[in-house]
Scaffold this active site. Sequence first.
Site, PDB file in Angstrom:
ATOM      1  N   GLY A 193      46.574  32.026  46.219  1.00  0.00           N
ATOM      2  CA  GLY A 193      46.534  33.335  45.551  1.00  0.00           C
ATOM      3  C   GLY A 193      45.216  33.603  44.845  1.00  0.00           C
ATOM      4  N   ASP A 214      38.769  36.552  57.551  1.00  0.00           N
ATOM      5  CA  ASP A 214      39.138  35.248  56.988  1.00  0.00           C
ATOM      6  C   ASP A 214      39.336  34.192  58.069  1.00  0.00           C
ATOM      7  OD1 ASP A 214      39.170  36.884  54.804  1.00  0.00           O
ATOM      8  OD2 ASP A 214      41.350  36.886  54.579  1.00  0.00           O
ATOM      9  N   ARG A 240      37.361  30.393  52.353  1.00  0.00           N
ATOM     10  CA  ARG A 240      36.078  31.100  52.418  1.00  0.00           C
ATOM     11  C   ARG A 240      35.827  31.913  51.150  1.00  0.00           C
ATOM     12  NH1 ARG A 240      37.836  35.067  50.710  1.00  0.00           N
ATOM     13  NH2 ARG A 240      38.995  36.764  51.681  1.00  0.00           N
ATOM     14  N   HIS A 243      36.467  44.873  52.425  1.00  0.00           N
ATOM     15  CA  HIS A 243      37.309  45.939  52.985  1.00  0.00           C
ATOM     16  C   HIS A 243      36.558  46.728  54.064  1.00  0.00           C
ATOM     17  CE1 HIS A 243      40.848  45.386  50.451  1.00  0.00           C
ATOM     18  NE2 HIS A 243      39.994  45.018  49.513  1.00  0.00           N
TER      19      HIS A 243
HETATM   20  C1  GLA Z   1      41.643  40.113  52.726  1.00  0.00           C
HETATM   21  C2  GLA Z   1      41.873  40.288  54.220  1.00  0.00           C
HETATM   22  C3  GLA Z   1      40.553  40.438  54.961  1.00  0.00           C
HETATM   23  C4  GLA Z   1      39.678  41.506  54.337  1.00  0.00           C
HETATM   24  C5  GLA Z   1      39.588  41.309  52.815  1.00  0.00           C
HETATM   25  C6  GLA Z   1      38.859  42.441  52.134  1.00  0.00           C
HETATM   26  O1  GLA Z   1      40.996  38.905  52.489  1.00  0.00           O
HETATM   27  O2  GLA Z   1      42.588  39.204  54.730  1.00  0.00           O
HETATM   28  O3  GLA Z   1      40.791  40.711  56.307  1.00  0.00           O
HETATM   29  O4  GLA Z   1      40.129  42.786  54.659  1.00  0.00           O
HETATM   30  O5  GLA Z   1      40.873  41.199  52.219  1.00  0.00           O
HETATM   31  O6  GLA Z   1      37.538  42.463  52.522  1.00  0.00           O
END
Ligand code: GLA
Length: 389
Positions: free
Chosen positions: A126, A176, A31, A38
Site C-alpha cells: 500500500g 508497473d 518500482r 497517470h
Molecule cells: C498506478 C497504476 C499505474 C499508473 C500509476 C499512475 O501505479 O498501476 O499503471 O497508472 O498508478 O501513474
Amino acid sequence: MNLQELAAHVAAEFQKHYGRPPRWIVAAPGRVNVIGEHTDYNDGFVLPMAIERYAIMAADSSSAASAISIYDTNFKETATIDISAPVTKGQPKWSNYIRGVLAGFQNRGVKIPALDVAFLSTVPLGGGLSSSAALEVCTATLVEAATGKQIDPVEKALLAQKAEHDFAGVPCGIMDQFISALGREGHLLLLDCRTRKTELVPMSDPSVALLVINTNVKHELSGGEYAERRAQCEEAARNLGVKSLRDVTAEQLEQGKGKMSEVVYRRARHVIGEIERTTHAAEGVRASNWPTVGVLMYASHAALRDDYEVSCKELDVVVEIAESIGLKGGVYGCRMTGGGFGGCCVALVKTDSVEAITKKIATDYKARTGIDATIFSSHPAAGATIIKG
Ligand code: GLA
C-alpha cells in the site's frame, strides 16, 4: 538485506516450512516512478526505475497432484490454489494477484505444475511502490522457471497487467508490470505506452541519489478514484475527437476547452503537460542535467495536486519540506509517485546530502503530521530474475 541475502533467507524459510531445500528461487522488484504519472493509460510516456525491494519466491515441485501452496513468510499464512481447473478468484485476498497470473498462463495453454512455494516481499504494501506488480511478475517468473519456458518480457508484463485488471479489479496502466519485468540495473526505463517501445536511460552519476519517502498513509487504488480519473481522461479525448490524450497538444486543449467540464479540462491539462515533462526529464537524465529534472518533478507534483487531484496533505507536506531544504541543502526536486492518495514521494538529491536531508524530512514530517515517515534510497535495480534454477 541485498537480493542474495534475501534469497538465502527465503530459501531457509522454505527449508524450515517444507523440510527440504527449494529447487527454484525467483524475484521481481517494486518500482518508483521518477516522472510520468497517470500518463500510461493515456498512451503517454513514463520514466520509472526498479528499486532494491523485491517479491521473492522459493519453490519446488509438489507431490500434491493439482495444487500450488504458497506460504507467506511475512504473515505466516498459506494460500492453496487448485490448478486442476481454470484458476478462479479466491481467498486469501493477496492470493488473487497470484491466481490472476496462473490463470493467464492457463489461457495461453501452459500446464501449471503443482508447487510448494515460500514467499517473501520487501516492497511495502500500500505504499505506491507496486507491491502487487512485483508479486504478479514474480509469480510469472516462477512459472517460467518451473516450466523451463521463458516468455517475452513484454508478454509477461501484459499477462501480469491482465491479472491486476481481472483478479484485483484495478484498471491499471502498463507501467508497473513493465518496469518490474524489464528494469535494468543502473537505468531508468523510458516507456512509450502507446508503441510499448522502451529505452534504457543510464542513471549512474554517483553525485545524485533518489530518495523514497513513504508517508505511511496507505493508498487504496481500488477505491474508485483511479477508475474515475481514467474515465475523465477518456471523456476529454472523446470530446476532442482523438483516440487518447497523447494525440493532443496544450494549444489544442486550450482551443477545445469549451467542449468539456472544467474538471475534465484540468485532468487533461495535467496529462498533456506530464507527457511533455516526462520526455524533457528523460533528456535531462541523459545529459545529467539534474536541476532541470528537479524543476520538472516539482511541476509534476503541482499538477497532480491541483489539476489531477490525486495528492493528499501528507504528500504535499513532504514536497513542501523538500522545497524548503532547496537546492542549497541538496534537493533538486520532489514529487508524489505512483497512483496517489497516500504512499510515497520521490526526491532527487545530492548524494553528499542524503543523510542530512533524510533527517530533516523525518523530523519536520513528524512535527507537521504526527506520523513517522520511512525513508530510504535505492539504486536503479534489475528487473525480474531467476536466481536459482
Ligand atoms: C498506478 C497504476 C499505474 C499508473 C500509476 C499512475 O501505479 O498501476 O499503471 O497508472 O498508478 O501513474
